[in-house]
Design a protein around this motif. Sequence first.
Motif, PDB file in Angstrom:
ATOM      1  N   LEU A 111       0.836  -1.193   0.000  1.00 44.80           N
ATOM      2  CA  LEU A 111       0.000   0.000   0.000  1.00 44.80           C
ATOM      3  C   LEU A 111       0.874   1.248   0.000  1.00 44.80           C
ATOM      4  O   LEU A 111       0.625   2.196  -0.746  1.00 44.80           O
ATOM      5  N   GLY A 112       1.907   1.239   0.817  1.00 45.91           N
ATOM      6  CA  GLY A 112       2.833   2.369   0.871  1.00 45.91           C
ATOM      7  C   GLY A 112       3.542   2.570  -0.455  1.00 45.91           C
ATOM      8  O   GLY A 112       3.716   3.700  -0.919  1.00 45.91           O
ATOM      9  N   ALA A 113       3.962   1.475  -1.057  1.00 46.89           N
ATOM     10  CA  ALA A 113       4.629   1.569  -2.363  1.00 46.89           C
ATOM     11  C   ALA A 113       3.667   2.122  -3.412  1.00 46.89           C
ATOM     12  O   ALA A 113       4.045   2.985  -4.217  1.00 46.89           O
ATOM     13  N   PHE A 114       2.428   1.651  -3.374  1.00 48.38           N
ATOM     14  CA  PHE A 114       1.444   2.155  -4.336  1.00 48.38           C
ATOM     15  C   PHE A 114       1.188   3.644  -4.136  1.00 48.38           C
ATOM     16  O   PHE A 114       1.192   4.423  -5.085  1.00 48.38           O
ATOM     17  N   LEU A 115       0.952   4.026  -2.894  1.00 49.14           N
ATOM     18  CA  LEU A 115       0.679   5.436  -2.614  1.00 49.14           C
ATOM     19  C   LEU A 115       1.894   6.304  -2.918  1.00 49.14           C
ATOM     20  O   LEU A 115       1.745   7.433  -3.398  1.00 49.14           O
ATOM     21  N   GLY A 116       3.088   5.781  -2.664  1.00 51.87           N
ATOM     22  CA  GLY A 116       4.300   6.516  -3.015  1.00 51.87           C
ATOM     23  C   GLY A 116       4.399   6.744  -4.511  1.00 51.87           C
ATOM     24  O   GLY A 116       4.736   7.838  -4.966  1.00 51.87           O
ATOM     25  N   GLY A 117       4.103   5.722  -5.279  1.00 50.31           N
ATOM     26  CA  GLY A 117       4.100   5.854  -6.736  1.00 50.31           C
ATOM     27  C   GLY A 117       3.023   6.818  -7.209  1.00 50.31           C
ATOM     28  O   GLY A 117       3.246   7.617  -8.118  1.00 50.31           O
ATOM     29  N   ALA A 118       1.868   6.735  -6.573  1.00 51.48           N
ATOM     30  CA  ALA A 118       0.784   7.656  -6.933  1.00 51.48           C
ATOM     31  C   ALA A 118       1.170   9.093  -6.612  1.00 51.48           C
ATOM     32  O   ALA A 118       0.895  10.010  -7.400  1.00 51.48           O
ATOM     33  N   LEU A 119       1.818   9.285  -5.472  1.00 52.92           N
ATOM     34  CA  LEU A 119       2.247  10.625  -5.089  1.00 52.92           C
ATOM     35  C   LEU A 119       3.305  11.156  -6.057  1.00 52.92           C
ATOM     36  O   LEU A 119       3.233  12.310  -6.485  1.00 52.92           O
ATOM     37  N   ALA A 120       4.252  10.312  -6.422  1.00 53.98           N
ATOM     38  CA  ALA A 120       5.284  10.727  -7.375  1.00 53.98           C
ATOM     39  C   ALA A 120       4.643  11.087  -8.713  1.00 53.98           C
ATOM     40  O   ALA A 120       5.008  12.092  -9.339  1.00 53.98           O
ATOM     41  N   GLY A 121       3.695  10.294  -9.150  1.00 58.89           N
ATOM     42  CA  GLY A 121       2.990  10.596 -10.399  1.00 58.89           C
ATOM     43  C   GLY A 121       2.215  11.892 -10.313  1.00 58.89           C
ATOM     44  O   GLY A 121       2.167  12.672 -11.270  1.00 58.89           O
ATOM     45  N   ALA A 122       1.617  12.143  -9.163  1.00 64.01           N
ATOM     46  CA  ALA A 122       0.870  13.390  -8.982  1.00 64.01           C
ATOM     47  C   ALA A 122       1.801  14.588  -9.035  1.00 64.01           C
ATOM     48  O   ALA A 122       1.466  15.610  -9.652  1.00 64.01           O
ATOM     49  N   VAL A 123       2.962  14.468  -8.425  1.00 65.51           N
ATOM     50  CA  VAL A 123       3.929  15.573  -8.441  1.00 65.51           C
ATOM     51  C   VAL A 123       4.380  15.846  -9.861  1.00 65.51           C
ATOM     52  O   VAL A 123       4.418  17.001 -10.306  1.00 65.51           O
ATOM     53  N   ILE A 124       4.705  14.802 -10.592  1.00 63.24           N
ATOM     54  CA  ILE A 124       5.119  14.981 -11.984  1.00 63.24           C
ATOM     55  C   ILE A 124       3.979  15.584 -12.792  1.00 63.24           C
ATOM     56  O   ILE A 124       4.187  16.476 -13.604  1.00 63.24           O
ATOM     57  N   GLY A 125       2.771  15.115 -12.538  1.00 64.48           N
ATOM     58  CA  GLY A 125       1.608  15.668 -13.235  1.00 64.48           C
ATOM     59  C   GLY A 125       1.423  17.144 -12.961  1.00 64.48           C
ATOM     60  O   GLY A 125       1.093  17.929 -13.855  1.00 64.48           O
ATOM     61  N   LEU A 126       1.652  17.553 -11.725  1.00 69.01           N
ATOM     62  CA  LEU A 126       1.536  18.972 -11.391  1.00 69.01           C
ATOM     63  C   LEU A 126       2.588  19.805 -12.102  1.00 69.01           C
ATOM     64  O   LEU A 126       2.339  20.950 -12.501  1.00 69.01           O
ATOM     65  N   LEU A 127       3.765  19.236 -12.253  1.00 70.30           N
ATOM     66  CA  LEU A 127       4.849  19.981 -12.889  1.00 70.30           C
ATOM     67  C   LEU A 127       4.629  20.179 -14.389  1.00 70.30           C
ATOM     68  O   LEU A 127       5.069  21.183 -14.951  1.00 70.30           O
TER      69      LEU A 127
END
Length: 70
Positions: free
Chosen positions: A7-23
């Motif tokens: 779950l942590g790995a998934f959420l970490g990946g989702a968070l990283a994707g969200a950050v890249i998406g924001l950029l």
Amino acid sequence: MKSLGYLGAFLGGALAGAVIGLLVAPEKGADTRVKITDAVDEFMKKHNIKLSRKDVKDLVDDIEDAAPEV
């Protein structure tokens, strides 16, 4: 972070994707953040995942520690 496992790995990946998406997003930041928040809330409700604010903050801190400086 081991305690959160997959779950942590998934959420970490989702968070990283969200950050890249924001950029790289063509929309206003506020609009993009609302979409991401809604998507995460929907996912959490759909899968009956309950994380406290502290759990999320700890996860974000772990990701920040692991991420290279940008």
